[in-house]
Design an enzyme around this catalytic site. Structure first.
Site, PDB file in Angstrom:
ATOM      1  N   ASP A 534       0.933  -1.170  -0.021  1.00 15.63           N
ATOM      2  CA  ASP A 534       0.114  -0.037  -0.097  1.00 15.63           C
ATOM      3  C   ASP A 534       0.814   1.195  -0.039  1.00 15.63           C
ATOM      4  O   ASP A 534       2.117   0.951   0.191  1.00 15.63           O
ATOM      5  CB  ASP A 534      -0.868  -0.132   1.256  1.00 15.63           C
ATOM      6  N   THR A 536      -0.338   4.856   1.597  1.00 14.67           N
ATOM      7  CA  THR A 536      -0.233   5.725   2.761  1.00 14.67           C
ATOM      8  C   THR A 536       0.100   4.746   3.971  1.00 14.67           C
ATOM      9  O   THR A 536      -0.764   3.709   3.907  1.00 14.67           O
ATOM     10  CB  THR A 536      -1.628   6.009   2.751  1.00 14.67           C
ATOM     11  N   ASP A 733      -1.499  -1.456   6.344  1.00 14.34           N
ATOM     12  CA  ASP A 733      -1.863  -0.890   7.681  1.00 14.34           C
ATOM     13  C   ASP A 733      -3.195  -0.710   7.856  1.00 14.34           C
ATOM     14  O   ASP A 733      -3.544  -0.294   9.311  1.00 14.34           O
ATOM     15  CB  ASP A 733      -0.848   0.505   8.063  1.00 14.34           C
TER      16      ASP A 733
END
Length: 845
Positions: A534, A536, A733
């Site tokens: 990912d 961000t 996350d």
């Protein structure tokens, strides 16, 4: 919130209905249960602990519920009993883990788990396989449970030996006192064995001295009696446990190293007894020139003592393999300073409650997880993250239990206590992972299954070959070499090859901030050739900040108030950045109606009777908001600078945008470069727009990326790569990453992320940066290399040792292997495997 669980124990639609009814009886839950697959989908207003769900299902029947798949379940609470099944049904999985329900504690079940989760109130025999039922442990606080390092399914209260392989059980949560007790018991037995074995050995060896001085004291037959008497404490006290284990292994047909030791030394001892009392039954080949039968009391005692020495060294070495866990346990302080009514009071760490204010003085260990409410300091987090540089902390920053405060004092509020702290979770994860089995272990298991019977056959053949074709006394040669074959074979070294390396490797990872959920993940990480990441919070810092809010109507403050009010209900990092920006500008938040968060797109709601939407271009298309060409060009210009841009629409017209920056972590560039060097293809999948994703990908020199990805898009991309035969790791996350993390061969969660992401992952990086993936890859490579070395040692040792013991070198070089030398070699083979595994402790990640 929505969670999916696996339910076991359902066999028909009536079971499904009972489970669904039971779950729906819990306040705040809407449950839908399916039979195939056995899945329960729960909608919850508030989080309901798994143990509460299990208690409700236990009342409805013999059902169990877990977050994991039925083939690889690790219990979430101490009230669930993990029991491995070795022969249950005809499922394709050779070894699965079964969770006994909480109400099974203290009851009896089949150790082979032939009937799944079925338990009995009384002891007896399994109606399927006939084995003795065993009692399920009562996992009460304060009781030390023991497990086998080779067979983690074996769990019992108090020390003892493994019913499968005969090894000494070790504490599941190592403590110095318990390990010292086992070690000290072996030391005491070793001292007694040595005291009685040495004189037996000297008496036997005196025959090799010319003019044997002992014969001048009394005749050989009387010295035989002395040997017998001296051997009794060794056989029936110090080493009696070996015969018990051998007997158990034979009656349960779990043949192991103690089967061979018991048969070999038992035959030698019984042969000697018969030779003393009934010498006439033996042919002259077995008799000395004095007319007495050659006795083997010295061989029996020396072999048993050497085996005991091996067990002693093994116990000492094994305690070092769990050193990482013990070091983690030592991190937790025993006391804390409670701030109450302005005064300080020293209390036990067990008395801390959520919401308590605690003062942490310079040099103190932080007692629980929480946030700083007053003061600031520098904290050494190296024992948790593996990073040596202290971290500056100020008000509202999080602090972790077990880390060490610097030279300033501060006050913190307790947010997670007891088993909820990160330190407790790390200890539990390391414990669970170190007792799990790697897929490569199946190779050793398959060989060990046939190993002992083959060795016994080889031993019998050795006797007959020597008796038929050997030199005189042929039967004596055959007898000695047959015993040597039994003694030198060591399936224990083969069985220890994998679990010892896994235990040390998992502990090493924990010390470096890499938490591994199970041995399978540790093994498969070495095979990963594609990394999906990912953006961000994974590649970037995950701490976005608003650079500007642009309005086409030049009414920036009013627009900021609308979008900040809308975002106050969202937990997304970008939303929090907008709220923080508004607060810094002293903009007040107002009421919002009809708020809705649309996954992967943004948020909508009604603010001052106007329909406001804030999100990406897909959201603008969904709400049919018109975007002018001029505004689109301004947004594209921002995106090409690597900024994340959110569109703002009011009543169906795009009226501005928010420009948000999120710095790339300094370690991301280095980590990605190293992974690519190791042959891993790194692909960034982000929900951000094409221009921003391209700018980030160029800065990181990524070969591939995809922008505008919804959670389902990430999931589809992983499935596509897997269908091409790729071994895929996914790093993320957020909550929206959870499905992809679960689908990937290796899910890697950033420790700075959400609990749901961490729960879905197989590896958690405490610090939360991509450098941890490099560490995990290097650790996996080193552990697998170490396991292969151990397996080679074990295989090579037996392939070489057994033929030599059988006497294949005698016709060419006149070399024979004494059973006593064989015993010494056998003992040190296991120790050598453990010593090789311990080398992983010095690994630099």
């Amino acid at each position: 919130m929505k969670h999916t669980y696996t339910v076991t124990g359902m066999t028909c639609n009536g079971c499904r209905s009972s489970v669904e009814k039971a779950l729906n009886s819990i306040k705040g839950i809407e449950a839908v249960v399916s039979l195939d697959p056995p899945i329960a989908t729960l909608l919850m207003k508030d989080h309901i602990p798994l143990v509460q769900l299990q208690e409700t299902l236990s009342k409805a029947g013999k059902y169990s519920i877990s977050m994991e798949s039925p083939t690889d379940t690790i219990s979430e609470t101490p009230n669930e009993l993990p029991i491995k099944s070795c022969c249950s049904s005809n499922k394709p999985q050779e070894k699965s883990t079964v969770i006994l329900p909480a109400n099974a504690q203290g009851k009896y079940y089949c150790p082979m788990h032939c009937e799944g989760e079925k338990v009995y109130d009384k002891p007896g025999d399994c109606p399927v396989c006939g084995m003795d039922l065993v009692k399920a442990p009562e996992l009460n606080i304060g009781k030390t449970l023991y497990t086998c390092p080779m067979h983690p399914e074996v769990i019992q209260e108090g020390p003892g030996s493994c019913p499968i392989c005969g090894m000494d059980l070790v504490p599941m949560e190592p403590t110095e006192s318990e390990e010292n007790k086992v070690y000290n018991d072996l030391v005491r037995k070793m001292k007694i064995a040595v005291v009685f074995t040495v004189p037996v050995f000297l008496i036997a060896m005196s025959d090799m001295i010319s003019n044997n001085p002992l014969m001048k004291i009394m005749e050989a037959s009387k010295w035989n009696w002395v040997q017998l008497i001296l051997s009794l404490p060794v056989v029936f006290y110090s080493c009696w446990m070996f015969f018990i284990r051998a007997y158990k292994s034979i009656i349960t047909w779990n043949l192991n190293m103690f089967t061979l030791i018991g048969i070999g030394t038992g035959v030698a001892f019984l042969f000697s007894l018969v030779g003393m009392f009934f010498p006439d039954v033996f042919p002259n080949e077995f008799k000395t020139h004095n007319g007495t039968v050659s006795l083997y009391f010295e061989a029996t005692t020396v072999i048993l003592t050497l085996v005991l020495l091996g067990q002693l060294l093994e116990a000492r070495a094994h305690s070092q393999t769990s050193g990482a866990i013990k070091e983690l346990l030592k991190l937790a302080p025993t006391e804390a300073t409670l701030v109450i009514d302005g005064a300080d009071k020293v209390i036990s760490i067990h008395d801390i409650k959520k919401g308590d204010l605690l003062r942490v003085k310079p040099g103190d260990k932080i007692p629980v997880d929480g946030k700083i409410t007053d003061g600031e300091s520098t904290i050494d987090e190296s024992m948790i993250s593996g990073e040596p540089i202290p971290v500056d902390k100020k008000i509202d920053d999080s602090v972790i239990a077990g880390t060490i405060n610097g030279n300033k004092s501060f006050v913190m509020i307790a947010e997670k206590v007891g088993s909820e702290t990160l330190l407790s979770q790390i200890v539990k994860m390391v414990n669970d992972a170190s007792r799990s089995r790697a897929p490569i272990q199946k190779l050793a298991d398959s060989i060990a299954k046939y190993f002992v019977p083959i060795v016994v056959v080889v031993s019998v053949l050795t006797f007959f070959v020597w008796a038929k074709f050997g030199p005189e006394p042929a039967m004596v040669y055959g007898f000695i070499n047959a015993i040597a074959v039994l003694i030198i074979a060591c399936p224990c070294a083969l069985g220890l090859a994998t679990p010892m390396s896994v235990m040390v490797g998992v502990g090493k990872g924990a010390q470096s901030g890499v938490l591994i959920k199970n041995a399978e993940a540790l093994e498969n990480m070495n095979k990963v050739n594609v990394l999906i990441t990912d953006k961000t919070g994974t590649i970037t810092e995950g701490k976005p900040s608003v650079e500007k809010v642009f309005s086409t109507n030049n009414d920036d403050d009013s627009l900021l108030q609308s979008i900040a009010s809308l975002n106050q209900y969202s937990e997304h990092p970008l939303a929090q950045a907008v709220v923080n920006f508004a607060k810094a500008k002293k903009v007040s938040l107002i009421e919002v109606k009809d708020f809705e968060a649309i996954s992967g797109k943004g948020v909508t709601g009604t603010v001052t009777n106007k329909k406001v939407a804030l999100g990406n271009k897909k959201l603008m298309e969904q709400v049919n908001a018109a975007v002018s060409a001029e505004l689109e060009n301004q947004i594209i210009a921002e995106q090409k600078l690597g900024k994340t841009v959110s569109y703002i629409s009011v009543d169906g017209i795009a009226v501005g945008f928010v420009s948000i920056t999120d710095a790339i972590k300094p370690t991301s560039v280095e980590a990605i470069k190293e992974l690519i060097r190791q042959g891993v293809e790194v692909i960034m999948l982000t929900g951000d727009n094409e221009n921003t994703a391209k700018a980030v990908a160029q800065e990181l020199h990524l070969s591939s990326y995809k922008a505008g990805c919804l959670p389902e898009d990430k999931l589809k991309e992983i499935k596509r790569l897997q269908s091409e035969g790729k071994i895929v790791a996914m790093a993320g996350d957020g909550i929206n990453d959870a499905p992809a993390l679960a689908q990937a061969d290796i899910g890697i969660a950033m420790g700075t992320g959400t609990d749901v992401a961490i729960e879905s992952a197989k590896i958690t990086l405490v610090k939360g940066d991509l450098q941890g993936i490099v560490k995990a890859k290097n650790l996996s490579h080193a552990v697998m290399k170490n396991i292969k070395q151990n397996l080679f040692f074990a295989f090579f040792y037996n392939v070489l040792g057994i033929p030599i013991a059988a006497g294949v070198l005698y016709p060419f070089f006149g070399v024979l292997l004494s059973p006593m030398i064989a015993a010494l070699a056998m003992s040190f083979s296991s120790v050598s495997v453990i010593a090789n595994a311990l080398r992983l402790r010095s690994l630099k990640l």
